[in-house]
Scaffold this active site. Sequence first.
Site, PDB file in Angstrom:
ATOM      1  N   HIS A 201     -21.604  -4.303  -4.800  1.00  0.00           N
ATOM      2  CA  HIS A 201     -20.100  -4.166  -4.644  1.00  0.00           C
ATOM      3  C   HIS A 201     -19.613  -4.165  -5.995  1.00  0.00           C
ATOM      4  O   HIS A 201     -18.605  -5.218  -6.466  1.00  0.00           O
ATOM      5  CB  HIS A 201     -19.540  -5.181  -3.937  1.00  0.00           C
ATOM      6  CG  HIS A 201     -18.153  -4.801  -3.226  1.00  0.00           C
ATOM      7  ND1 HIS A 201     -17.084  -4.878  -4.158  1.00  0.00           N
ATOM      8  CD2 HIS A 201     -17.796  -4.763  -1.712  1.00  0.00           C
ATOM      9  CE1 HIS A 201     -16.052  -4.745  -3.247  1.00  0.00           C
ATOM     10  NE2 HIS A 201     -16.359  -4.570  -2.256  1.00  0.00           N
TER      11      HIS A 201
ATOM     12  N   GLU B 129     -19.413   1.655  -5.622  1.00  0.00           N
ATOM     13  CA  GLU B 129     -20.342   0.849  -4.841  1.00  0.00           C
ATOM     14  C   GLU B 129     -21.561   1.620  -4.312  1.00  0.00           C
ATOM     15  O   GLU B 129     -21.324   2.277  -3.328  1.00  0.00           O
ATOM     16  CB  GLU B 129     -20.011   0.050  -3.750  1.00  0.00           C
ATOM     17  CG  GLU B 129     -18.332  -0.712  -4.417  1.00  0.00           C
ATOM     18  CD  GLU B 129     -17.585  -1.217  -3.084  1.00  0.00           C
ATOM     19  OE1 GLU B 129     -17.996  -1.182  -2.115  1.00  0.00           O
ATOM     20  OE2 GLU B 129     -16.330  -1.329  -3.213  1.00  0.00           O
TER      21      GLU B 129
HETATM   22  O1  TA6 Z   1     -15.744  -2.248  -0.563  1.00  0.00           O
HETATM   23  C1  TA6 Z   1     -14.397  -2.043  -0.002  1.00  0.00           C
HETATM   24  C2  TA6 Z   1     -14.288  -3.131   1.047  1.00  0.00           C
HETATM   25  O2  TA6 Z   1     -14.985  -3.048   2.098  1.00  0.00           O
HETATM   26  C3  TA6 Z   1     -12.650  -3.081   1.317  1.00  0.00           C
HETATM   27  O3  TA6 Z   1     -12.568  -2.781   2.671  1.00  0.00           O
HETATM   28  C4  TA6 Z   1     -12.373  -4.551   1.115  1.00  0.00           C
HETATM   29  O4  TA6 Z   1     -12.630  -5.325   1.948  1.00  0.00           O
HETATM   30  C5  TA6 Z   1     -13.449  -4.853  -0.013  1.00  0.00           C
HETATM   31  O5  TA6 Z   1     -14.411  -4.355   0.542  1.00  0.00           O
HETATM   32  C6  TA6 Z   1     -13.302  -6.505  -0.357  1.00  0.00           C
HETATM   33  O6  TA6 Z   1     -14.014  -7.310   0.519  1.00  0.00           O
HETATM   34  P1  TA6 Z   1     -14.084  -8.778   0.274  1.00  0.00           P
HETATM   35  O7  TA6 Z   1     -14.836  -9.393   1.720  1.00  0.00           O
HETATM   36  O8  TA6 Z   1     -14.975  -8.962  -0.839  1.00  0.00           O
HETATM   37  O9  TA6 Z   1     -12.692  -9.288   0.252  1.00  0.00           O
END
Ligand code: TA6
Length: 298
Positions: free
Chosen positions: A167, A272
């Site tokens: 991520h 990601e």
């Molecule tokens: O990667 C995008 C995502 O899935 C968004 O929808 C948002 O939820 C982000 O990840 C961050 O998630 P987190 O659990 O780290 O706040």
Amino acid sequence: PTVTIADDNSTVTAKLPSGEEVTVLLHGATVLSWKAAGGQELLWLSEGAVLDGSKPVRGGIPLVFPVFGPPPKNHATSSLPQHGFARSSRWEYLGKSSTEAQSTTSDNSIKLDFGLYSTALSAEARKAWPYDFGLVYSVTLSKEGLQTMVTVQNEGKEAFEFQVLLHTYFRVKDISKTTVTGLAGLPFIDKVANATQGNPAPTVTFSGEVDRVYTNIPQSTTSILDADGKPYIDVVRDNLSDTVVWNPWTEKAKGMGDFQPKDGFKHMVCVEAGAVEGWTKLEAGETWEGGMLAKSHL
Ligand code: TA6
């Protein structure tokens, strides 16, 4: 190369003679910083990021495993937190190496290995996902870029299935002048519009919240171009079929307590690399490996 372990054992930093540098926090084996040879920071880390392990890190490269996003209902991962437990578990530092295979001389690359075993999980995570597994996360810093590879070993007697994703929060000068290419014309799941978009524009540009899941992408490279279309960072997937592109923009940034400063979304884009469409099944005793190579044009 030099490898330094922080006094409080919370981070491992590797540095090449040519100046490239990477820092990994043992909580979540989260890469916090990746610097180019000239010292430029290539990752975005929130000023409100919690680094004591009590919460996943807001920024850097959180490691998403065994589920991406909110877990589905009636599934082995249903009672896990969003994005799984790997990014909020304490990993062990397994050591360093700079194998010849990665470079002509050992000065050009350094590999840091981290491990997470099911036996080290919190009782809660263990109960929520009761499979015997071993994860090894290899972070290799070289002049070419930063490679992050995940090896998943099923050490139990029954098969399990997982999703995995890196991520990564990349730092950018100005999100409104940033474009992402390599996903031209591909359909994607638009989590903002809650729909599947069929015929998107050739490049991704940002003028509001973007949250897109591109799956089964034929080419392995997704590129981030800085202002004026200058090549900045290439994300090359290895055995990962999907890419997520995310920027929270104003409202979502406001809604995340650990997202600081609030206008920090102007200086980050998440590209990601992952395997998040469906599930990768691992039979007892089997091993799976995948990851990414992020190459900087700086
Ligand atoms: O990667 C995008 C995502 O899935 C968004 O929808 C948002 O939820 C982000 O990840 C961050 O998630 P987190 O659990 O780290 O706040």
